[in-house]
Design a protein around this motif. Structure first.
Motif, short mmCIF file in Angstrom:
data_model
loop_
_atom_site.label_atom_id
_atom_site.label_comp_id
_atom_site.label_asym_id
_atom_site.label_seq_id
_atom_site.Cartn_x
_atom_site.Cartn_y
_atom_site.Cartn_z
N THR A 38 2.98 16.38 -9.86
CA THR A 38 3.12 16.95 -11.20
C THR A 38 1.82 17.58 -11.70
O THR A 38 1.85 18.62 -12.34
CB THR A 38 3.59 15.88 -12.20
N GLN A 39 0.68 16.98 -11.38
CA GLN A 39 -0.59 17.48 -11.91
C GLN A 39 -1.15 18.64 -11.11
O GLN A 39 -1.81 19.52 -11.67
CB GLN A 39 -1.63 16.35 -11.94
N LYS A 40 -0.96 18.66 -9.83
CA LYS A 40 -1.55 19.68 -8.97
C LYS A 40 -0.50 20.50 -8.25
O LYS A 40 -0.66 20.88 -7.10
CB LYS A 40 -2.46 19.01 -7.92
N LYS A 41 0.60 20.81 -8.93
CA LYS A 41 1.72 21.50 -8.30
C LYS A 41 1.32 22.84 -7.70
O LYS A 41 1.71 23.16 -6.58
CB LYS A 41 2.85 21.69 -9.30
N ASP A 42 0.53 23.63 -8.41
CA ASP A 42 0.15 24.95 -7.91
C ASP A 42 -0.71 24.85 -6.64
O ASP A 42 -0.53 25.61 -5.69
CB ASP A 42 -0.58 25.75 -8.98
N THR A 43 -1.61 23.88 -6.60
CA THR A 43 -2.45 23.68 -5.42
C THR A 43 -1.60 23.24 -4.23
O THR A 43 -1.76 23.75 -3.11
CB THR A 43 -3.54 22.62 -5.69
N LEU A 44 -0.69 22.30 -4.45
CA LEU A 44 0.18 21.83 -3.37
C LEU A 44 1.11 22.92 -2.88
O LEU A 44 1.34 23.05 -1.67
CB LEU A 44 0.97 20.61 -3.84
N ASP A 45 1.62 23.74 -3.78
CA ASP A 45 2.48 24.86 -3.37
C ASP A 45 1.71 25.84 -2.49
O ASP A 45 2.23 26.34 -1.50
CB ASP A 45 3.04 25.59 -4.59
N SER A 98 0.83 -1.21 0.00
CA SER A 98 0.00 0.00 0.00
C SER A 98 0.86 1.26 0.00
O SER A 98 0.57 2.22 -0.72
CB SER A 98 -0.92 0.02 1.22
N ILE A 99 1.91 1.26 0.80
CA ILE A 99 2.83 2.41 0.84
C ILE A 99 3.46 2.63 -0.54
O ILE A 99 3.52 3.76 -1.03
CB ILE A 99 3.91 2.20 1.91
N HIS A 100 3.89 1.56 -1.17
CA HIS A 100 4.51 1.67 -2.49
C HIS A 100 3.53 2.24 -3.50
O HIS A 100 3.87 3.11 -4.31
CB HIS A 100 5.02 0.30 -2.94
N GLU A 101 2.28 1.78 -3.45
CA GLU A 101 1.26 2.26 -4.38
C GLU A 101 0.95 3.73 -4.15
O GLU A 101 0.85 4.52 -5.09
CB GLU A 101 -0.02 1.44 -4.21
N LEU A 102 0.84 4.13 -2.89
CA LEU A 102 0.52 5.52 -2.58
C LEU A 102 1.67 6.46 -2.93
O LEU A 102 1.43 7.62 -3.30
CB LEU A 102 0.15 5.66 -1.10
N LYS A 103 2.90 5.99 -2.82
CA LYS A 103 4.04 6.83 -3.23
C LYS A 103 3.97 7.13 -4.71
O LYS A 103 4.31 8.22 -5.16
CB LYS A 103 5.36 6.14 -2.87
N GLY A 104 3.50 6.16 -5.50
CA GLY A 104 3.33 6.40 -6.94
C GLY A 104 2.26 7.43 -7.21
O GLY A 104 2.41 8.31 -8.07
N LYS A 105 1.16 7.37 -6.46
CA LYS A 105 0.09 8.35 -6.62
C LYS A 105 0.55 9.74 -6.19
O LYS A 105 0.14 10.74 -6.76
CB LYS A 105 -1.13 7.93 -5.81
N GLN A 106 1.40 9.80 -5.18
CA GLN A 106 1.92 11.08 -4.73
C GLN A 106 2.72 11.76 -5.84
O GLN A 106 2.60 12.96 -6.04
CB GLN A 106 2.80 10.90 -3.50
N GLY A 107 3.51 10.99 -6.55
CA GLY A 107 4.28 11.55 -7.65
C GLY A 107 3.40 12.15 -8.73
O GLY A 107 3.70 13.21 -9.27
N ILE A 108 2.29 11.49 -9.01
CA ILE A 108 1.35 12.01 -10.01
C ILE A 108 0.73 13.32 -9.52
O ILE A 108 0.63 14.29 -10.28
CB ILE A 108 0.25 10.96 -10.29
N LEU A 109 0.33 13.36 -8.26
CA LEU A 109 -0.25 14.59 -7.71
C LEU A 109 0.74 15.74 -7.73
O LEU A 109 0.37 16.89 -7.95
CB LEU A 109 -0.75 14.36 -6.29
#
Length: 77
Positions: free
Chosen positions: A37-44, A24-35
């Protein structure tokens, strides 16, 4: 600093729960990478808000009172 001998881990038996959690941790780390790149302005923006709120809270603990705008300006600098 402590040294850790990882060679002992290869002989360790792991139960299903631990393996499932690691997967589960490995899978979520992959999703974090996508977020990232896709939502950089929101995360910043969220990081910026968190820094300001953290600074306000730390200052309140130390008895320092200032306006939110002033703290935001200081954090931006």
């Amino acid at each position: 600093m402590r040294d850790f001998d990882y060679s002992k881990l290869k002989d360790q038996k792991w139960d299903y729960t631990v393996v499932s959690l690691l997967s589960s941790i490995h899978e979520l780390k992959g999703k974090q990478g996508i977020l990232l790149t896709q939502k950089k302005d929101t995360l910043d923006r969220l990081v910026s808000i968190a820094k300001i709120q953290s600074t306000e809270s730390s200052n309140k603990i130390e008895g320092i009172v200032s306006t939110s705008a002033r703290i935001a300006q200081l954090c931006a600098d």
